[in-house]
Enzyme design. Structure first.
Site, PDB file in Angstrom:
ATOM      1  N   HIS A   1      43.181  33.647  43.310  1.00 24.86           N
ATOM      2  CA  HIS A   1      42.558  34.711  44.056  1.00 24.86           C
ATOM      3  C   HIS A   1      42.897  35.652  44.623  1.00 24.86           C
ATOM      4  O   HIS A   1      42.205  36.668  45.138  1.00 24.86           O
ATOM      5  CB  HIS A   1      41.052  34.251  45.071  1.00 24.86           C
ATOM      6  CG  HIS A   1      40.965  34.232  46.639  1.00 24.86           C
ATOM      7  ND1 HIS A   1      42.373  32.868  47.062  1.00 24.86           N
ATOM      8  CD2 HIS A   1      40.915  34.483  47.552  1.00 24.86           C
ATOM      9  CE1 HIS A   1      41.902  32.223  47.668  1.00 24.86           C
ATOM     10  NE2 HIS A   1      41.946  33.768  48.210  1.00 24.86           N
TER      11      HIS A   1
HETATM   12  C1  UD1 Z   1      38.118  36.931  50.540  1.00 30.48           C
HETATM   13  C2  UD1 Z   1      39.058  37.510  51.529  1.00 30.48           C
HETATM   14  C3  UD1 Z   1      40.619  36.280  51.952  1.00 30.48           C
HETATM   15  C4  UD1 Z   1      39.800  35.259  51.463  1.00 30.48           C
HETATM   16  C5  UD1 Z   1      39.093  34.613  50.653  1.00 30.48           C
HETATM   17  C6  UD1 Z   1      38.177  33.051  50.525  1.00 30.48           C
HETATM   18  C7  UD1 Z   1      39.174  39.340  52.803  1.00 30.48           C
HETATM   19  C8  UD1 Z   1      39.882  41.022  52.655  1.00 30.48           C
HETATM   20  N1  UD1 Z   1      39.506  38.682  51.708  1.00 30.48           N
HETATM   21  O1  UD1 Z   1      38.890  37.534  49.607  1.00 30.48           O
HETATM   22  O2  UD1 Z   1      41.353  36.368  52.573  1.00 30.48           O
HETATM   23  O3  UD1 Z   1      41.064  34.620  50.997  1.00 30.48           O
HETATM   24  O4  UD1 Z   1      37.614  35.610  50.626  1.00 30.48           O
HETATM   25  O5  UD1 Z   1      37.317  33.140  48.924  1.00 30.48           O
HETATM   26  O6  UD1 Z   1      38.098  39.799  53.494  1.00 30.48           O
HETATM   27  N2  UD1 Z   1      32.080  38.068  44.803  1.00 30.48           N
HETATM   28  C9  UD1 Z   1      31.418  37.388  43.913  1.00 30.48           C
HETATM   29  N3  UD1 Z   1      30.720  36.569  44.074  1.00 30.48           N
HETATM   30  C10 UD1 Z   1      30.832  36.060  45.974  1.00 30.48           C
HETATM   31  C11 UD1 Z   1      31.819  36.512  46.723  1.00 30.48           C
HETATM   32  C12 UD1 Z   1      32.321  37.301  45.682  1.00 30.48           C
HETATM   33  O7  UD1 Z   1      30.886  38.055  42.880  1.00 30.48           O
HETATM   34  O8  UD1 Z   1      29.908  34.738  46.381  1.00 30.48           O
HETATM   35  C13 UD1 Z   1      33.180  39.246  44.641  1.00 30.48           C
HETATM   36  C14 UD1 Z   1      32.903  39.857  45.299  1.00 30.48           C
HETATM   37  O9  UD1 Z   1      31.563  40.590  44.450  1.00 30.48           O
HETATM   38  C15 UD1 Z   1      34.233  41.346  45.076  1.00 30.48           C
HETATM   39  C16 UD1 Z   1      35.003  40.356  44.852  1.00 30.48           C
HETATM   40  O10 UD1 Z   1      34.267  38.882  44.568  1.00 30.48           O
HETATM   41  O11 UD1 Z   1      33.927  41.934  44.149  1.00 30.48           O
HETATM   42  C17 UD1 Z   1      36.167  39.693  45.678  1.00 30.48           C
HETATM   43  O12 UD1 Z   1      35.078  39.313  47.399  1.00 30.48           O
HETATM   44  P1  UD1 Z   1      35.719  39.701  48.721  1.00 30.48           P
HETATM   45  O13 UD1 Z   1      34.968  38.548  49.403  1.00 30.48           O
HETATM   46  O14 UD1 Z   1      35.671  40.795  48.546  1.00 30.48           O
HETATM   47  O15 UD1 Z   1      37.426  39.523  48.495  1.00 30.48           O
HETATM   48  P2  UD1 Z   1      38.000  37.286  48.752  1.00 30.48           P
HETATM   49  O16 UD1 Z   1      38.937  37.850  47.357  1.00 30.48           O
HETATM   50  O17 UD1 Z   1      36.805  37.044  48.051  1.00 30.48           O
HETATM   51  N1  UDP Z   2      37.726  25.735  48.145  1.00 34.50           N
HETATM   52  C1  UDP Z   2      35.959  25.352  47.438  1.00 34.50           C
HETATM   53  N2  UDP Z   2      36.196  25.340  46.217  1.00 34.50           N
HETATM   54  C2  UDP Z   2      36.699  26.029  45.588  1.00 34.50           C
HETATM   55  C3  UDP Z   2      37.633  26.305  45.891  1.00 34.50           C
HETATM   56  C4  UDP Z   2      37.852  26.321  47.420  1.00 34.50           C
HETATM   57  O1  UDP Z   2      35.972  24.241  48.399  1.00 34.50           O
HETATM   58  O2  UDP Z   2      36.611  25.940  44.358  1.00 34.50           O
HETATM   59  C5  UDP Z   2      37.756  25.280  49.447  1.00 34.50           C
HETATM   60  C6  UDP Z   2      39.086  24.951  50.227  1.00 34.50           C
HETATM   61  O3  UDP Z   2      39.642  23.208  50.254  1.00 34.50           O
HETATM   62  C7  UDP Z   2      39.534  25.343  50.897  1.00 34.50           C
HETATM   63  C8  UDP Z   2      39.423  26.619  51.281  1.00 34.50           C
HETATM   64  O4  UDP Z   2      37.711  26.990  49.891  1.00 34.50           O
HETATM   65  O5  UDP Z   2      39.293  24.933  52.255  1.00 34.50           O
HETATM   66  C9  UDP Z   2      39.917  27.806  50.839  1.00 34.50           C
HETATM   67  O6  UDP Z   2      38.947  29.136  51.061  1.00 34.50           O
HETATM   68  P1  UDP Z   2      39.781  29.597  49.202  1.00 34.50           P
HETATM   69  O7  UDP Z   2      40.913  29.242  49.304  1.00 34.50           O
HETATM   70  O8  UDP Z   2      38.830  30.835  48.641  1.00 34.50           O
HETATM   71  O9  UDP Z   2      40.128  31.495  50.911  1.00 34.50           O
HETATM   72  P2  UDP Z   2      41.784  31.033  51.639  1.00 34.50           P
HETATM   73  O10 UDP Z   2      41.829  29.402  52.588  1.00 34.50           O
HETATM   74  O11 UDP Z   2      42.604  32.018  50.445  1.00 34.50           O
HETATM   75  O12 UDP Z   2      41.424  32.046  52.303  1.00 34.50           O
END
Ligand code: UD1
Ligand code: UDP
Length: 358
Positions: free
Chosen positions: A205
């Site tokens: 991601h």
């Molecule tokens: C965010 C965090 C990242 C973390 C990740 C965990 C920041 C800068 N990044 O990244 O550090 O590793 O979360 O997963 O805070 N979206 C949906 N549904 C949801 C959530 C998000 O559709 O439930 C879409 C949003 O509309 C957005 C995109 O996914 O356009 C990214 O979501 P966002 O929370 O901005 O960043 P992540 O890539 O999830």
């Molecule tokens: N995770 C989860 N379901 C998923 C993907 C990730 O429960 O489909 C959990 C994973 O086991 C870990 C956490 O989410 O505990 C990590 O989140 P993510 O990779 O989104 O973010 P990051 O750790 O890179 O910030």
């Protein structure tokens, strides 16, 4: 103590669960704010259910948008809530936009900040998380570090006061939920592998991989041509990119919606190899004794690499295949206690109590 905790993204719910459980055993109170950064049921609600957490006291409903609009959108309502509730501590986890927004709001109100997962560095300022964590560390009164390397990083930047090595709170989560995961998971009923199959688990991601058509295409090709089936729970950011770039996969790759924490722990434990760019998964692979291949140029969790459980690879077919081959053949040292003993939450509470009572 009134602790005002701010969470917003999937990994923060997982980090908050052990802390909230430990705090519930004390006389202290927690006010839990969900910024709404992650909002789909399978990115948010499922974790509150899986981890048996109380619903947040408030959900600000601020998800999507650019970094600036998301972060700015959170600051004003967080400030209002902090003024109303007058907490003793604002507690934040990790390095997301929710973390930074809460730290900015609290610091201007002179409310002390406790940063859990302080001191991590990738030294790559192109990552939004690196900016968030550097700024949050600077603003925090308590810097709760998961590892000795995180402590050393802070010392190098001149931060020594309020720095505590507590171990990693994700280790606490693993200790609390690992057995329940094995008992309760139903994920293997809906995917074409079982616990005896040699399969790979992929998550990706990071913008560096998903927002680049070339990199995401190479990752797709690499897993499509691996010598084993691949289970791929797809993050919403990644789903958008796959659709946008019209990326396809071979039949051996099963794309599924994001799964809950219990299913994820079970998928990790039973995988032959984990391929990821997630921070959390690198450590969970290590805890689960499953080798890991990380598609990133650097990692904050260098211990996993040093101990032979993890390797960093470029987003190319050759590098990913070579990484998997190496992961499956390199002898690894038994995971040791570099991430603490699984009781970081209790240590954090004790330190907060001690400082605030003096
Ligand atoms: C965010 C965090 C990242 C973390 C990740 C965990 C920041 C800068 N990044 O990244 O550090 O590793 O979360 O997963 O805070 N979206 C949906 N549904 C949801 C959530 C998000 O559709 O439930 C879409 C949003 O509309 C957005 C995109 O996914 O356009 C990214 O979501 P966002 O929370 O901005 O960043 P992540 O890539 O999830
Ligand atoms: N995770 C989860 N379901 C998923 C993907 C990730 O429960 O489909 C959990 C994973 O086991 C870990 C956490 O989410 O505990 C990590 O989140 P993510 O990779 O989104 O973010 P990051 O750790 O890179 O910030």
């Amino acid at each position: 103590m009134l602790i005002f905790t701010v969470v917003g993204a999937r990994p923060q719910f997982i980090k908050a669960a052990p802390f909230s459980r430990a705090l519930a055993d004390t006389a202290h109170t927690e006010f839990l704010v969900h910024t709404g950064q992650h909002y789909d049921d399978n990115m948010s609600e499922i974790f509150f259910q899986n981890l048996q957490m109380s619903a947040p006291d408030v959900n600000l409903g601020i998800g999507g948008g650019s970094h600036a609009s998301q972060t700015a959108g959170m600051i004003v309502p967080l400030e209002d809530l902090m003024i109303t509730h007058k907490p003793d501590v604002v507690l934040v986890y990790g390095d997301t936009n929710s973390t930074l927004a809460a730290a900015l709001a609290a610091s201007k109100l002179h409310i002390p900040i406790a940063h859990v997962e302080a001191g991590l560095r990738s030294y790559n300022r192109k990552m939004p998380e690196e900016i968030n964590r550097v700024l949050t560390d600077t603003l925090s009164t308590w810097l709760f570090c998961p590892t000795q390397i995180a402590v050393d990083n802070l010392v190098q930047e001149g931060m020594t006061e309020g720095v505590h090595q507590t171990g990693d709170i994700m280790h606490d989560a693993m200790r609390l939920y690992r057995d329940i995961a094995d008992e309760q998971t139903t994920i293997f009923d809906s995917i074409p592998v079982d616990k005896t199959t040699a399969y790979a688990l992929l998550t990706t991601h990071r913008p560096a991989n998903t927002d680049s058509q070339a990199n995401l295409t190479a990752i797709a090709e690499a897993i499509s041509t691996l010598d084993m089936p691949v289970i791929f729970p797809v993050h919403p950011r990644t789903k958008s990119a796959i659709d946008r770039y019209c990326i396809t996969f071979s039949e051996q790759v099963r794309l599924i919606d994001p799964v809950g924490y219990l299913d994820m722990l079970s998928l990790q434990k039973n995988a032959q190899v984990i391929i990821t760019d997630s921070g959390g998964l690198q450590k969970e692979a290590f805890f689960n004794v499953t080798p890991c291949v990380t598609i990133r140029p650097e990692t904050e969790w260098v211990e996993t690499v040093d101990l032979g459980w993890n390797r960093l690879v470029d987003p190319t077919v050759e590098a990913i295949h070579a990484g998997v081959r190496e992961a499956l053949t390199t002898p690894m040292q038994t995971p040791d206690s570099v991430y603490g003993d699984g009781y970081a939450a209790q240590k954090i509470i004790a330190i907060l109590e001690e400082t605030l009572s003096t």
